[in-house]
Motif scaffolding. Structure first.
Motif, PDB file in Angstrom:
ATOM      1  N   GLY A   1       1.135  -1.734  -0.256  1.00  0.00           N
ATOM      2  CA  GLY A   1       0.177   0.311   0.198  1.00  0.00           C
ATOM      3  C   GLY A   1       1.229   1.530  -0.725  1.00  0.00           C
ATOM      4  N   ALA A   2       2.140   1.254  -0.136  1.00  0.00           N
ATOM      5  CA  ALA A   2       2.671   2.548   0.019  1.00  0.00           C
ATOM      6  C   ALA A   2       3.809   2.498  -1.597  1.00  0.00           C
ATOM      7  N   PRO A   3       3.568   4.047  -1.201  1.00  0.00           N
ATOM      8  CA  PRO A   3       4.795   4.183  -2.617  1.00  0.00           C
ATOM      9  C   PRO A   3       5.520   3.686  -3.111  1.00  0.00           C
ATOM     10  N   SER A   4       5.829   2.968  -4.128  1.00  0.00           N
ATOM     11  CA  SER A   4       7.186   2.470  -4.715  1.00  0.00           C
ATOM     12  C   SER A   4       8.390   3.339  -3.997  1.00  0.00           C
ATOM     13  N   GLY A   5       9.263   3.002  -3.782  1.00  0.00           N
ATOM     14  CA  GLY A   5      10.473   2.862  -4.050  1.00  0.00           C
ATOM     15  C   GLY A   5      10.609   3.120  -1.583  1.00  0.00           C
ATOM     16  N   THR A   6       9.040   3.075  -0.807  1.00  0.00           N
ATOM     17  CA  THR A   6       9.159   3.575   0.837  1.00  0.00           C
ATOM     18  C   THR A   6       9.955   3.001   1.123  1.00  0.00           C
ATOM     19  N   THR A   7      11.267   2.719   1.506  1.00  0.00           N
ATOM     20  CA  THR A   7      11.323   2.275   3.027  1.00  0.00           C
ATOM     21  C   THR A   7      11.899   2.339   4.213  1.00  0.00           C
ATOM     22  N   GLU A   8      10.772   3.280   4.002  1.00  0.00           N
ATOM     23  CA  GLU A   8      10.633   3.786   5.713  1.00  0.00           C
ATOM     24  C   GLU A   8       9.204   4.000   6.384  1.00  0.00           C
ATOM     25  N   ASP A   9       8.612   3.223   7.126  1.00  0.00           N
ATOM     26  CA  ASP A   9       7.522   3.075   8.233  1.00  0.00           C
ATOM     27  C   ASP A   9       7.622   3.901   9.464  1.00  0.00           C
ATOM     28  N   VAL A  10       6.934   5.415   9.812  1.00  0.00           N
ATOM     29  CA  VAL A  10       7.473   6.180  10.207  1.00  0.00           C
ATOM     30  C   VAL A  10       6.326   5.437  11.506  1.00  0.00           C
ATOM     31  N   LEU A  11       6.203   5.904  12.148  1.00  0.00           N
ATOM     32  CA  LEU A  11       5.371   4.504  13.478  1.00  0.00           C
ATOM     33  C   LEU A  11       5.529   6.219  14.054  1.00  0.00           C
ATOM     34  N   ALA A  12       6.128   6.614  14.477  1.00  0.00           N
ATOM     35  CA  ALA A  12       6.102   8.284  15.674  1.00  0.00           C
ATOM     36  C   ALA A  12       7.210   8.636  14.759  1.00  0.00           C
ATOM     37  N   ASN A  13       7.172  10.165  15.086  1.00  0.00           N
ATOM     38  CA  ASN A  13       7.655  11.444  14.564  1.00  0.00           C
ATOM     39  C   ASN A  13       7.492  12.140  15.381  1.00  0.00           C
ATOM     40  N   ILE A  14       7.392  12.665  16.751  1.00  0.00           N
ATOM     41  CA  ILE A  14       7.422  13.955  17.751  1.00  0.00           C
ATOM     42  C   ILE A  14       8.317  14.941  17.681  1.00  0.00           C
ATOM     43  N   SER A  15       8.023  15.667  17.382  1.00  0.00           N
ATOM     44  CA  SER A  15       9.122  17.156  17.566  1.00  0.00           C
ATOM     45  C   SER A  15       8.678  18.063  18.731  1.00  0.00           C
ATOM     46  N   ASN A  16       9.689  18.250  19.848  1.00  0.00           N
ATOM     47  CA  ASN A  16       9.160  19.832  20.446  1.00  0.00           C
ATOM     48  C   ASN A  16       8.297  19.283  21.807  1.00  0.00           C
ATOM     49  N   SER A  17       6.903  18.666  21.296  1.00  0.00           N
ATOM     50  CA  SER A  17       5.955  18.510  21.990  1.00  0.00           C
ATOM     51  C   SER A  17       4.611  17.647  21.839  1.00  0.00           C
ATOM     52  N   GLY A  18       4.686  16.723  22.604  1.00  0.00           N
ATOM     53  CA  GLY A  18       2.898  15.380  21.760  1.00  0.00           C
ATOM     54  C   GLY A  18       3.416  14.335  22.573  1.00  0.00           C
ATOM     55  N   SER A  19       2.161  13.215  21.724  1.00  0.00           N
ATOM     56  CA  SER A  19       2.571  12.294  21.510  1.00  0.00           C
ATOM     57  C   SER A  19       1.826  11.273  21.036  1.00  0.00           C
ATOM     58  N   ALA A  20       1.941   9.968  20.650  1.00  0.00           N
ATOM     59  CA  ALA A  20       1.665   9.555  19.577  1.00  0.00           C
ATOM     60  C   ALA A  20       2.110   7.685  19.549  1.00  0.00           C
ATOM     61  N   SER A  21       0.377   6.850  19.434  1.00  0.00           N
ATOM     62  CA  SER A  21       1.667   5.685  19.740  1.00  0.00           C
ATOM     63  C   SER A  21       0.765   4.634  18.482  1.00  0.00           C
ATOM     64  N   ALA A  22       1.169   3.745  18.528  1.00  0.00           N
ATOM     65  CA  ALA A  22       1.673   2.231  16.588  1.00  0.00           C
ATOM     66  C   ALA A  22       0.427   2.605  16.483  1.00  0.00           C
ATOM     67  N   PRO A  23       0.692   2.049  15.682  1.00  0.00           N
ATOM     68  CA  PRO A  23      -1.115   1.992  14.606  1.00  0.00           C
ATOM     69  C   PRO A  23      -1.234   0.621  14.711  1.00  0.00           C
ATOM     70  N   SER A  24      -3.099   1.064  14.705  1.00  0.00           N
ATOM     71  CA  SER A  24      -3.191  -0.310  15.169  1.00  0.00           C
ATOM     72  C   SER A  24      -3.026  -1.604  14.731  1.00  0.00           C
ATOM     73  N   GLY A  25      -3.495  -1.206  12.445  1.00  0.00           N
ATOM     74  CA  GLY A  25      -3.355  -2.088  11.756  1.00  0.00           C
ATOM     75  C   GLY A  25      -2.134  -2.237  11.518  1.00  0.00           C
ATOM     76  N   PRO A  26      -1.979  -3.937  11.012  1.00  0.00           N
ATOM     77  CA  PRO A  26      -0.347  -4.388  10.603  1.00  0.00           C
ATOM     78  C   PRO A  26       0.237  -3.514   9.574  1.00  0.00           C
ATOM     79  N   ILE A  27       1.819  -3.371   9.893  1.00  0.00           N
ATOM     80  CA  ILE A  27       2.377  -3.617   9.054  1.00  0.00           C
ATOM     81  C   ILE A  27       2.439  -5.042   7.858  1.00  0.00           C
ATOM     82  N   GLN A  28       2.990  -4.707   7.036  1.00  0.00           N
ATOM     83  CA  GLN A  28       3.051  -5.959   5.263  1.00  0.00           C
ATOM     84  C   GLN A  28       3.936  -5.615   4.625  1.00  0.00           C
ATOM     85  N   ILE A  29       4.751  -6.209   4.875  1.00  0.00           N
ATOM     86  CA  ILE A  29       6.196  -6.318   3.776  1.00  0.00           C
ATOM     87  C   ILE A  29       5.877  -6.808   2.937  1.00  0.00           C
ATOM     88  N   VAL A  30       6.200  -6.012   1.904  1.00  0.00           N
ATOM     89  CA  VAL A  30       5.842  -7.474   0.158  1.00  0.00           C
ATOM     90  C   VAL A  30       7.334  -7.952   0.307  1.00  0.00           C
TER      91      VAL A  30
END
Length: 299
Positions: free
Chosen positions: A159-188
């Motif tokens: 489901g990612a564009p061709s050539g994508t080699t990183e799945d960013v789970l979280a990228n918080i800058s300066n303040s805030g929070s984030a949880s891991a995505p609920s759906g699975p990561i699929q590697i082809v």
């Protein structure tokens, strides 16, 4: 869930570049199963410790994993234990980095096609600061917490564009929070000559500006946490032939005998599968009825 590669921090790339280069340069059958762990703390431009033990543990960073169960985990925190540390002279940032990488050399019962590997991931990332002026934590060198899954060249994220080699789970800058995505990561993963090489890594980073003892005593603080130590796990695999047809009885067995479980269809897919046959039967009956009426009219 898959975001632009622009979000990945350059220092993560620098820390895991040797492993990524190794993954990309190896031919399809050159490597056996392996687990690589790294935990680092960078202060005053010096790596204070690094370890490939299991778990790998360093100041504010820890990585673990198992090739026998298809799991990896990584966590980075600064300050370590939540306690502010005074900086060294000339130091600009403090960074804790942890990385865990798994490589599998699968033998497939299907000679050519693709394998889709499902990964489940849990974790969280957060950044909080107190009394932090923008001059200390600027946009160019922010306080941050980052987590990402990386793959080798030749693989892709479903489901990612061709050539994508990183799945960013979280990228918080300066303040805030984030949880891991609920759906699975699929590697082809491509299958060629009955071989499927799966390579992926989980990397976490926590970064805060280097604070002087005077700044700390004045109430300035920074805490960055990226905790994905609850292991990222291979939960299933599906194998498809060169025409994209699912091969339900296909097998994937690694050099050390690890075999991922067969993927379980999503409930929506199971519903469609369950309703597809009755609908097909109903459609057939309708078409037969129409043909019968057309025959009667013609006669």
């Amino acid at each position: 869930m898959v975001q632009s590669a622009k979000l990945r921090p350059y220092f993560i790339l620098l820390s895991i570049m040797p492993a990524l280069v190794s993954l990309c340069l190896q031919p399809p059958t050159a490597h056996a199963d392996s687990l690589t762990l790294s935990a680092e703390f960078l202060g005053n431009s010096t790596v204070l410790c690094s370890s490939n033990a299991n778990p790998a543990s360093c100041t504010g960073a820890q990585a673990s994993g198992s090739s026998a169960t298809g799991t990896v985990g990584a966590a980075a925190q600064f300050p370590p234990g939540g306690l502010p540390l005074p900086s060294f002279t000339g130091q600009t940032t403090d960074e804790a980095i942890a990385s865990a990488a798994l490589l599998y050399n699968f033998t497939s019962s299907v000679q050519s096609g693709t394998a889709v590997i499902d990964l489940s991931v849990t974790g969280n990332a957060s950044v909080s600061t107190t009394g932090m002026p923008s001059s200390i934590c600027p946009a160019s060198t922010p306080c941050k917490a980052v987590a990402e899954v990386g793959i080798a060249s030749g693989e892709s994220f479903n489901g990612a564009p061709s050539g994508t080699t990183e799945d960013v789970l979280a990228n918080i800058s300066n303040s805030g929070s984030a949880s891991a995505p609920s759906g699975p990561i699929q590697i082809v993963v491509p299958i060629s000559g009955g071989i499927a090489d799966l390579s992926f890594n989980l990397t976490t980073l926590a970064e805060c500006p280097a604070l002087t003892a005077l700044q700390i005593s004045g109430g300035i603080s920074c805490t960055a946490i990226a905790n994905y130590l609850d292991p990222l796990t291979i939960t299933g695999a599906s194998v498809y032939d060169v025409n994209g047809n699912l091969v339900s009885n296909a097998t994937l067995i690694s050099d050390t005998g690890y075999s991922p479980p067969a993927s379980v269809p999503e409930p929506s897919s199971m519903f469609l599968l369950g309703t597809g046959i009755p609908l097909l039967g109903l459609t057939t009956q309708i078409l037969r009825g129409r043909r019968s009426r057309d025959t009667d009219i013609q006669s």
